[in-house]
Design a protein around this motif. Structure first.
Motif, short mmCIF file in Angstrom:
data_model
loop_
_atom_site.label_atom_id
_atom_site.label_comp_id
_atom_site.label_asym_id
_atom_site.label_seq_id
_atom_site.Cartn_x
_atom_site.Cartn_y
_atom_site.Cartn_z
N GLU A 1 52.19 0.17 22.29
CA GLU A 1 53.02 -0.42 22.11
C GLU A 1 52.74 -2.33 21.18
OE1 GLU A 1 52.95 -1.17 27.41
OE2 GLU A 1 51.35 -2.44 25.61
N VAL A 2 51.71 -1.16 20.51
CA VAL A 2 51.64 -3.21 19.59
C VAL A 2 51.18 -2.58 17.72
CG1 VAL A 2 50.33 -4.72 18.62
CG2 VAL A 2 50.01 -4.56 21.56
N ASP A 3 52.05 -1.74 16.96
CA ASP A 3 52.33 -1.57 16.28
C ASP A 3 51.10 -1.86 15.15
OD1 ASP A 3 54.68 -0.35 17.41
OD2 ASP A 3 55.89 -1.24 15.59
N PHE A 4 50.87 -0.34 14.20
CA PHE A 4 49.38 -0.84 13.50
C PHE A 4 48.39 -1.32 14.37
CE2 PHE A 4 53.62 -2.01 11.47
CZ PHE A 4 53.35 -1.03 10.70
N THR A 5 48.17 -0.96 15.51
CA THR A 5 46.63 -1.38 16.46
C THR A 5 45.67 -0.38 16.32
OG1 THR A 5 47.83 -0.78 18.19
CG2 THR A 5 47.57 -4.05 17.04
N PHE A 6 46.68 1.03 16.08
CA PHE A 6 45.65 2.18 16.27
C PHE A 6 44.58 2.46 15.41
CE2 PHE A 6 45.67 6.85 15.50
CZ PHE A 6 44.77 6.93 15.88
N ASP A 7 44.07 2.81 16.32
CA ASP A 7 42.55 2.73 15.63
C ASP A 7 42.08 4.89 15.72
OD1 ASP A 7 39.70 2.93 14.63
OD2 ASP A 7 39.55 1.04 14.88
N LYS A 8 41.75 5.20 14.90
CA LYS A 8 41.53 7.20 15.37
C LYS A 8 40.00 7.14 15.83
CE LYS A 8 40.67 8.19 10.30
NZ LYS A 8 41.26 9.31 8.87
N ALA A 9 39.08 6.31 15.08
CA ALA A 9 38.03 6.36 15.76
C ALA A 9 37.40 6.02 17.09
CB ALA A 9 36.93 5.45 14.60
N VAL A 10 38.36 4.99 17.48
CA VAL A 10 37.91 4.22 18.41
C VAL A 10 38.94 5.39 19.80
CG1 VAL A 10 38.73 2.53 20.53
CG2 VAL A 10 38.69 1.28 18.62
N ALA B 1 38.87 8.66 19.46
CA ALA B 1 38.44 10.04 19.42
C ALA B 1 36.92 10.08 20.32
CB ALA B 1 38.26 10.08 17.90
N GLU B 2 36.33 8.47 19.89
CA GLU B 2 35.08 8.25 20.61
C GLU B 2 35.60 7.92 22.45
OE1 GLU B 2 31.46 5.14 20.91
OE2 GLU B 2 32.89 4.23 19.70
N LEU B 3 36.60 7.64 22.86
CA LEU B 3 36.99 7.78 24.20
C LEU B 3 36.54 8.66 24.45
CD1 LEU B 3 39.65 4.54 24.01
CD2 LEU B 3 37.67 4.51 25.50
N LEU B 4 37.48 9.96 24.17
CA LEU B 4 37.79 10.93 24.61
C LEU B 4 36.28 11.64 24.31
CD1 LEU B 4 41.26 11.76 22.41
CD2 LEU B 4 40.66 12.33 25.12
N THR B 5 35.95 11.09 23.24
CA THR B 5 34.33 12.48 23.71
C THR B 5 33.73 12.33 25.17
OG1 THR B 5 34.52 12.23 20.99
CG2 THR B 5 32.40 12.69 21.85
N HIS C 1 40.18 19.62 21.14
CA HIS C 1 40.84 19.43 21.02
C HIS C 1 41.90 18.55 20.48
CE1 HIS C 1 45.49 22.16 19.44
NE2 HIS C 1 46.11 20.57 20.57
N TYR C 2 41.61 17.51 21.43
CA TYR C 2 42.92 16.43 21.42
C TYR C 2 41.97 15.06 20.34
CZ TYR C 2 46.82 18.58 23.73
OH TYR C 2 47.86 19.72 24.26
N SER C 3 40.44 15.22 20.59
CA SER C 3 40.20 14.00 19.81
C SER C 3 40.30 13.88 18.26
CB SER C 3 39.01 14.17 20.42
OG SER C 3 38.00 15.14 19.98
N ASP C 4 40.39 14.87 17.71
CA ASP C 4 40.56 15.33 16.02
C ASP C 4 41.67 14.18 15.91
OD1 ASP C 4 41.42 16.13 13.76
OD2 ASP C 4 42.68 18.33 14.32
N PRO C 5 40.77 13.41 14.25
CA PRO C 5 41.44 12.88 14.28
C PRO C 5 42.94 12.74 13.56
CG PRO C 5 39.23 12.51 13.85
CD PRO C 5 39.94 13.68 13.91
N GLU C 6 42.75 14.22 12.70
CA GLU C 6 44.26 13.56 11.88
C GLU C 6 45.63 14.04 12.94
OE1 GLU C 6 44.35 16.65 9.42
OE2 GLU C 6 42.38 16.38 8.42
N LEU C 7 45.00 14.82 14.06
CA LEU C 7 46.22 15.11 15.20
C LEU C 7 46.40 13.44 16.03
CD1 LEU C 7 46.37 17.51 18.16
CD2 LEU C 7 46.76 15.30 18.30
N LEU C 8 45.64 12.73 16.35
CA LEU C 8 45.66 11.54 16.21
C LEU C 8 46.39 10.54 15.49
CD1 LEU C 8 42.43 10.96 18.11
CD2 LEU C 8 44.42 10.83 19.25
N THR C 9 45.70 10.54 14.34
CA THR C 9 46.87 9.57 13.33
C THR C 9 47.87 9.77 13.39
OG1 THR C 9 45.11 9.37 12.36
CG2 THR C 9 46.61 9.50 10.87
#
Length: 204
Positions: free
Chosen positions: A124-133, A135-139, A167-175
C-alpha cells in the motif's frame, strides 16, 4: 478444472495438473480427500482451504511460474504448501497438539498475522518494501512451523515446509514481486486483497 461429478482417476488428475488453468482449489480437494479417506471422522471435517486462500494460492502459483519459468516447479511448491496446510488442519481437528505445542501454534499465528500486515503495508505504501524484513518474517514463520510439527510429521513433510518457505523468502523473487510498476504487480494486488480479507475475518 475437474467438473462436478466427474471421476477423479489418476488419468484425470494428471490431465488437470498439466493444464494451463491451474487451480489450487482443485488440488486442495484432491489432497484433502486423500488424507481424510482413512479417518473415521472424515464426514465432519471441514475444508481446510477456503475460497479466499485458494485465490491467494493461485496468484502465488502464477508468481512462481512466471519468476522461475518452470510450471512444474511452481505446481510442486503450491502442492507442498497445500499438503502441509491440510496435515496441520487434520492434527488440529483431532487435538493432537500438546499444551506446549499449542503455545508454539499461537506464536506462529501471531507471526503469520504480522507478516500479512507487513506484506499489505509494503504494497500500500510505495517504496517502503524491505526484502530483508520480508525474508526474515517468512524464515521465522518457517522455523516456528517446523517446531510445531517436529514430532508429528515425517522428515519428508519437514522438507516440504523448507521448500515452500525457502522458495518464497528468496530476496530476488520478493524484490520482483514488489516492483511498483513490475510485471507481478497485478498478482501482488490480488494477494494483498486476499490477505486483507483473511485478516479482517480473523483467519490469520
Amino acid at each position: 478444472m475437474l467438473q462436478r461429478g466427474s471421476q477423479c482417476t489418476p488419468e484425470t488428475v494428471r490431465a488437470t495438473v498439466t493444464m494451463e488453468s491451474f487451480s489450487s482449489r482443485d488440488m486442495a480437494m484432491r489432497v484433502q480427500k486423500k488424507f481424510l479417506s482413512s479417518m473415521a471422522t472424515k464426514g465432519s471435517v471441514q475444508m481446510f482451504i477456503d475460497d479466499t486462500t485458494s485465490e491467494i494460492l493461485d496468484e502465488l502459483y502464477r508468481v512462481s511460474k512466471e519468476y522461475s519459468g518452470n510450471k512444474s516447479e511452481a505446481q510442486k511448491v503450491i502442492k507442498d504448501l497445500i499438503k502441509i496446510a491440510v496435515k496441520i488442519g487434520v492434527l488440529f481437528k483431532n487435538n493432537r497438539f500438546s499444551t506446549d505445542e499449542l503455545v508454539v501454534a499461537t506464536d506462529f499465528k501471531k507471526k503469520l498475522h504480522f507478516g500479512a500486515m507487513t506484506a499489505i503495508s509494503f504494497y500500500e505504501v510505495d517504496f517502503t518494501f524491505d526484502k530483508a524484513v520480508m525474508a526474515e518474517l517468512l524464515t521465522n514463520c518457517r522455523d516456528l512451523l517446523l517446531k510445531l510439527v517436529n514430532t508429528h510429521l515425517t522428515p519428508k513433510s519437514h522438507g516440504r515446509i523448507n521448500h515452500v518457505f525457502n522458495h518464497y523468502s528468496d530476496p530476488e523473487l520478493l524484490t520482483k514481486l514488489y516492483e511498483p510498476d513490475g510485471p507481478f504487480r497485478p498478482h501482488l494486488t490480488k494477494i494483498c486483497k486476499g490477505l486483507n480479507k483473511l485478516v479482517e475475518e480473523g483467519t490469520i
